[in-house]
Design a protein around this motif. Structure first.
Motif, PDB file in Angstrom:
ATOM      1  N   THR A  83       0.829  -1.204   0.000  1.00 35.53           N
ATOM      2  CA  THR A  83       0.000   0.000   0.000  1.00 35.53           C
ATOM      3  C   THR A  83       0.863   1.253   0.000  1.00 35.53           C
ATOM      4  O   THR A  83       0.558   2.242  -0.682  1.00 35.53           O
ATOM      5  CB  THR A  83      -0.937   0.010   1.224  1.00 35.53           C
ATOM      6  N   VAL A  84       1.972   1.217   0.756  1.00 32.57           N
ATOM      7  CA  VAL A  84       2.871   2.365   0.780  1.00 32.57           C
ATOM      8  C   VAL A  84       3.448   2.613  -0.603  1.00 32.57           C
ATOM      9  O   VAL A  84       3.507   3.753  -1.078  1.00 32.57           O
ATOM     10  CB  VAL A  84       4.008   2.140   1.806  1.00 32.57           C
ATOM     11  N   THR A  85       3.879   1.538  -1.285  1.00 32.59           N
ATOM     12  CA  THR A  85       4.451   1.729  -2.614  1.00 32.59           C
ATOM     13  C   THR A  85       3.404   2.226  -3.601  1.00 32.59           C
ATOM     14  O   THR A  85       3.718   3.014  -4.493  1.00 32.59           O
ATOM     15  CB  THR A  85       5.080   0.423  -3.136  1.00 32.59           C
ATOM     16  N   GLY A  89       7.088  -3.685  -4.904  1.00 31.84           N
ATOM     17  CA  GLY A  89       5.999  -3.956  -3.960  1.00 31.84           C
ATOM     18  C   GLY A  89       5.183  -5.173  -4.351  1.00 31.84           C
ATOM     19  O   GLY A  89       4.840  -6.010  -3.514  1.00 31.84           O
ATOM     20  N   LEU A  90       4.854  -5.285  -5.642  1.00 29.89           N
ATOM     21  CA  LEU A  90       4.090  -6.443  -6.121  1.00 29.89           C
ATOM     22  C   LEU A  90       4.914  -7.722  -6.030  1.00 29.89           C
ATOM     23  O   LEU A  90       4.412  -8.771  -5.588  1.00 29.89           O
ATOM     24  CB  LEU A  90       3.637  -6.204  -7.564  1.00 29.89           C
ATOM     25  N   LEU A  91       6.167  -7.650  -6.461  1.00 35.55           N
ATOM     26  CA  LEU A  91       7.008  -8.842  -6.464  1.00 35.55           C
ATOM     27  C   LEU A  91       7.270  -9.353  -5.055  1.00 35.55           C
ATOM     28  O   LEU A  91       7.371 -10.567  -4.830  1.00 35.55           O
ATOM     29  CB  LEU A  91       8.332  -8.517  -7.169  1.00 35.55           C
ATOM     30  N   SER A  92       7.341  -8.424  -4.079  1.00 36.48           N
ATOM     31  CA  SER A  92       7.610  -8.839  -2.702  1.00 36.48           C
ATOM     32  C   SER A  92       6.450  -9.605  -2.082  1.00 36.48           C
ATOM     33  O   SER A  92       6.612 -10.219  -1.026  1.00 36.48           O
ATOM     34  CB  SER A  92       7.944  -7.615  -1.844  1.00 36.48           C
ATOM     35  N   ARG A  93       5.275  -9.598  -2.734  1.00 28.25           N
ATOM     36  CA  ARG A  93       4.156 -10.411  -2.251  1.00 28.25           C
ATOM     37  C   ARG A  93       4.283 -11.866  -2.705  1.00 28.25           C
ATOM     38  O   ARG A  93       3.647 -12.747  -2.138  1.00 28.25           O
ATOM     39  CB  ARG A  93       2.832  -9.833  -2.761  1.00 28.25           C
TER      40      ARG A  93
END
Length: 421
Positions: A63-65, A379-383
């Motif tokens: 969300t922050v990103t 951010g997406l990849l870290s999920r």
């Protein structure tokens, strides 16, 4: 014109309009620089405050990103829609409404510190910054040329990029200190910067206009993303280097507060501000220190430091080491600062006077795409994978972009030397 050559285009600059401001061009240069710094500092204020929002509302790093990227989306949108129109209607007629947008964003932060209000404020702030970044840079170039017509571009390059990156350094440091030591950390920083933004509006109002408004304006069109500004290869190289420089800044800033809180368990808001500050402070110091170097040497140094900073960032994230993480910010910030100074100076020098705002707007469109897209990607990849793996992928892609920019820059310099011979 070779990259880094002082701006001495054969086309004459439009005559400066000296009667529209109460300050002469020399003082106006510093007034616009101060307003530019304040606007950029304001937009960096939320960086050390994100952990407070996260703890209060419970949203994740992604969300922050996304919130961070909304700001860059607003920047890109305003660059496309109106970043170039100051070439037609005047610099101040764009800068004053843009600063007004920043003031509205500040009021939104004050009125409702909720996630929807924060997203709306970040979008408005991005819209204002897109106009301010391109227009203030072009305005500073005009004022510098009017005040010192026979001087080289060093002062303009240093002050314009120093205002841009220096503001981004000061903002989180001030916000982090206020959040650490005063009550109401989600209100007081915005009260302080609300007053500063009002002063910035007064400063721009007092500065001289530098564009002679045409009696017959061109038909409006959105900003064209064109590389046809003197040296096509040099412009593409500058755009690639600017993309990488802003991507390094964007990902480091977007991840720093979450890394300190979630991985290192360091809740201090001042430390979060310091982490964001060291990146931009290193950029300002490095670009000033690199002034005596030749243009090609500066570009090579900026590219090398940017790549080294990416390696250190990956190591710092993997080892969860605060010292290495901060060192990565210093090295990467130094590289991004030198690169930003180099590409802005190159594009401002090669562009025709009547298209300088358009050329700089196009450059910053690439730059802010670099600030938003990689941050969202990490951010997406870290999920799906670990944060370390996501940073590895990001670092490898950006090193490739830096290598491509270096190759294009070398080809442009070689072709320019051949044409002179």
């Amino acid at each position: 014109m070779p990259p880094g050559t002082p701006a001495t285009s054969t086309a004459p600059d439009r005559p400066a309009r000296t009667g529209t401001g109460s300050a002469p061009h020399g003082a106006g240069f510093w007034l616009v620089a101060a307003a530019f710094t304040i606007a950029m500092a304001f937009n960096a204020v939320p960086s050390p405050l994100y952990p407070i929002y996260q703890q209060r509302d419970g949203f994740a790093t992604l969300t922050v990103t996304v919130v961070f990227a909304v700001f860059a989306l607003g920047v890109a949108a305003s660059l496309v829609v109106a970043g170039h129109v100051s070439d037609w209607i005047g610099r101040k007629r764009v800068l004053l409404p843009a600063l007004g947008l920043e003031l509205v964003a500040d009021v939104l932060f004050l009125a409702s510190p909720s996630l929807p209000a924060m997203i709306a404020a970040r979008l408005l702030g991005g819209l204002g910054v897109g106009l301010i970044t391109a227009t203030a840079t072009a305005h500073l170039h005009d004022l510098h040329r009017a005040h010192r017509p026979h001087a080289g571009p060093d002062r303009f390059e240093t002050v314009s990029t120093g205002a841009n990156l220096g503001g981004l350094a000061v903002g989180p440091l001030v916000a982090g200190a206020l959040a650490q030591y005063v009550d109401h950390p989600l209100r007081v920083p915005y009260l302080v910067f609300g007053v500063l933004l009002l002063l910035a509006i007064l400063a721009v109002a007092a500065a001289p206009e530098t564009v002679e408004v045409l009696a017959s304006r061109p038909s409006y069109r959105p900003q064209r993303v064109s590389t046809d500004h003197g040296d096509r290869t040099a412009y593409v190289a500058a755009a690639g280097a600017g993309f990488a420089a802003f991507a390094i800044n964007g990902v480091y800033t977007a991840l720093s507060a979450g890394f300190l809180l979630g991985v290192l368990h360091e809740p201090g808001h001042l430390l979060a501000g310091v982490a964001a500050c060291v990146l931009m402070a290193a950029a300002v110091v490095a670009q000033t220190a690199a002034n005596p170097l030749g243009a090609r040497t500066r570009r090579a140094l900026g590219l090398g430091l940017g790549a080294a900073g990416l390696v250190l960032l990956a190591v710092g994230i993997r080892s969860a080491d605060l010292t290495v993480f901060l060192a990565a910010g210093i090295v990467a910030g130094a590289g991004s600062g030198i690169l930003t100074k180099s590409v802005v100076g190159t594009v401002a020098a090669m562009a025709e006077p009547g298209k300088r705002g358009e050329a700089i707007s196009g450059l910053f469109l690439f730059c802010y795409a670099g600030m938003s897209l990689p941050a969202i990607g990490v951010g997406l990849l870290s999920r799906c994978v670990s944060l370390t793996t996501a940073v590895y992928v990001f670092s490898a892609v950006l090193v490739a972009v830096l290598a491509g920019a270096a190759l294009l820059s070398f080809r442009s310099s070689r072709a320019s030397r051949a044409s002179r011979a």
